[in-house]
Design a protein around this motif. Sequence first.
Motif, PDB file in Angstrom:
ATOM      1  N   LEU A 243       0.822  -1.209   0.000  1.00  0.00           N
ATOM      2  CA  LEU A 243       0.000   0.000   0.000  1.00  0.00           C
ATOM      3  C   LEU A 243       0.856   1.259   0.000  1.00  0.00           C
ATOM      4  O   LEU A 243       0.524   2.259  -0.639  1.00  0.00           O
ATOM      5  CB  LEU A 243      -0.930  -0.003   1.221  1.00  0.00           C
ATOM      6  N   ASN A 244       1.961   1.199   0.727  1.00  0.00           N
ATOM      7  CA  ASN A 244       2.853   2.343   0.778  1.00  0.00           C
ATOM      8  C   ASN A 244       3.425   2.658  -0.595  1.00  0.00           C
ATOM      9  O   ASN A 244       3.520   3.826  -0.984  1.00  0.00           O
ATOM     10  CB  ASN A 244       3.968   2.060   1.783  1.00  0.00           C
ATOM     11  N   ILE A 245       3.817   1.617  -1.320  1.00  0.00           N
ATOM     12  CA  ILE A 245       4.330   1.816  -2.669  1.00  0.00           C
ATOM     13  C   ILE A 245       3.238   2.341  -3.596  1.00  0.00           C
ATOM     14  O   ILE A 245       3.449   3.266  -4.388  1.00  0.00           O
ATOM     15  CB  ILE A 245       4.931   0.501  -3.209  1.00  0.00           C
ATOM     16  N   TYR A 246       2.044   1.723  -3.488  1.00  0.00           N
ATOM     17  CA  TYR A 246       0.947   2.098  -4.378  1.00  0.00           C
ATOM     18  C   TYR A 246       0.492   3.537  -4.143  1.00  0.00           C
ATOM     19  O   TYR A 246       0.225   4.293  -5.102  1.00  0.00           O
ATOM     20  CB  TYR A 246      -0.227   1.128  -4.175  1.00  0.00           C
ATOM     21  N   LEU A 247       0.428   3.932  -2.876  1.00  0.00           N
ATOM     22  CA  LEU A 247      -0.080   5.259  -2.543  1.00  0.00           C
ATOM     23  C   LEU A 247       0.991   6.345  -2.693  1.00  0.00           C
ATOM     24  O   LEU A 247       0.674   7.544  -2.685  1.00  0.00           O
ATOM     25  CB  LEU A 247      -0.636   5.274  -1.115  1.00  0.00           C
ATOM     26  N   TRP A 248       2.229   5.960  -2.789  1.00  0.00           N
ATOM     27  CA  TRP A 248       3.301   6.931  -2.926  1.00  0.00           C
ATOM     28  C   TRP A 248       3.193   7.659  -4.268  1.00  0.00           C
ATOM     29  O   TRP A 248       3.430   8.837  -4.407  1.00  0.00           O
ATOM     30  CB  TRP A 248       4.634   6.217  -2.822  1.00  0.00           C
TER      31      TRP A 248
END
Length: 248
Positions: A243-248
């Motif tokens: 999620l962190n990668i996707y939302l970054w």
Amino acid sequence: MKVIIASTSKCGTKTLHKCFEILGYSVADFDHHAYNHYDEWKSIMVYGSRKEQFHEMYKDFDIVIGSPACYYWEEIAEAFPNAKVIFTTRKDEITWHRSIYKGLPKLHQPWIVTFCYLLTPTGIRLRHHYDRLVRVVHSMNGWGFFSKYDFSNQELLIKRYREHNSGVLSRCGKDRLLHFNFSDGWGTLCAFLGEEVPDAPFPHENKQGQLATSMWALPIYVRMRKEAYVVTALVAIFIAFVLNIYLW
């Protein structure tokens, strides 16, 4: 080895286990078989057994009880020729099947149990152990990936139960066998064992299937639960990372 318990599940084996603990005996029960002797029982149920193998597995215990050992009572008795045999039954076959049908499936119903059986190392081993047991003893299909054991086939299960009971009563020497009735209490049991009657009430364990809720206190299930926490944490970390990668 002093005593072999030839009784099947739901025939008061947990009460017998507690009796032997009160008397100070060391007991090897189903959780010990599944965890400490997983590989040995896998070999036995797939390829067959040798008395030397059973002797090595249980030489340091006073009592062997529970599945799958109860179904191999004869082979274990051969490995320990001086051991006595205790055997218990329910009042009738229908009562036994009703207890099996209502009790044992509860061990596999909660979602946390399914999670553990599918995703933890100990749970996977335990599931494979149960699969072999029900296939060899009851001719039932294994747990599969998402399916559950079906204990509803009354005719099949009672047939296996009847065959086992008649085998114990017909093949075990009368000089080493006690067909124990729990209503006889400490007196009959201790006389057979050559023990003094303890200053303790006769126990009554697993009332109304309490095993389904108390199983988590057993070492093998404690280990499985701890592994489930680790797996859950790793999954949560992975999801957070994605999620962190996707939302970054």
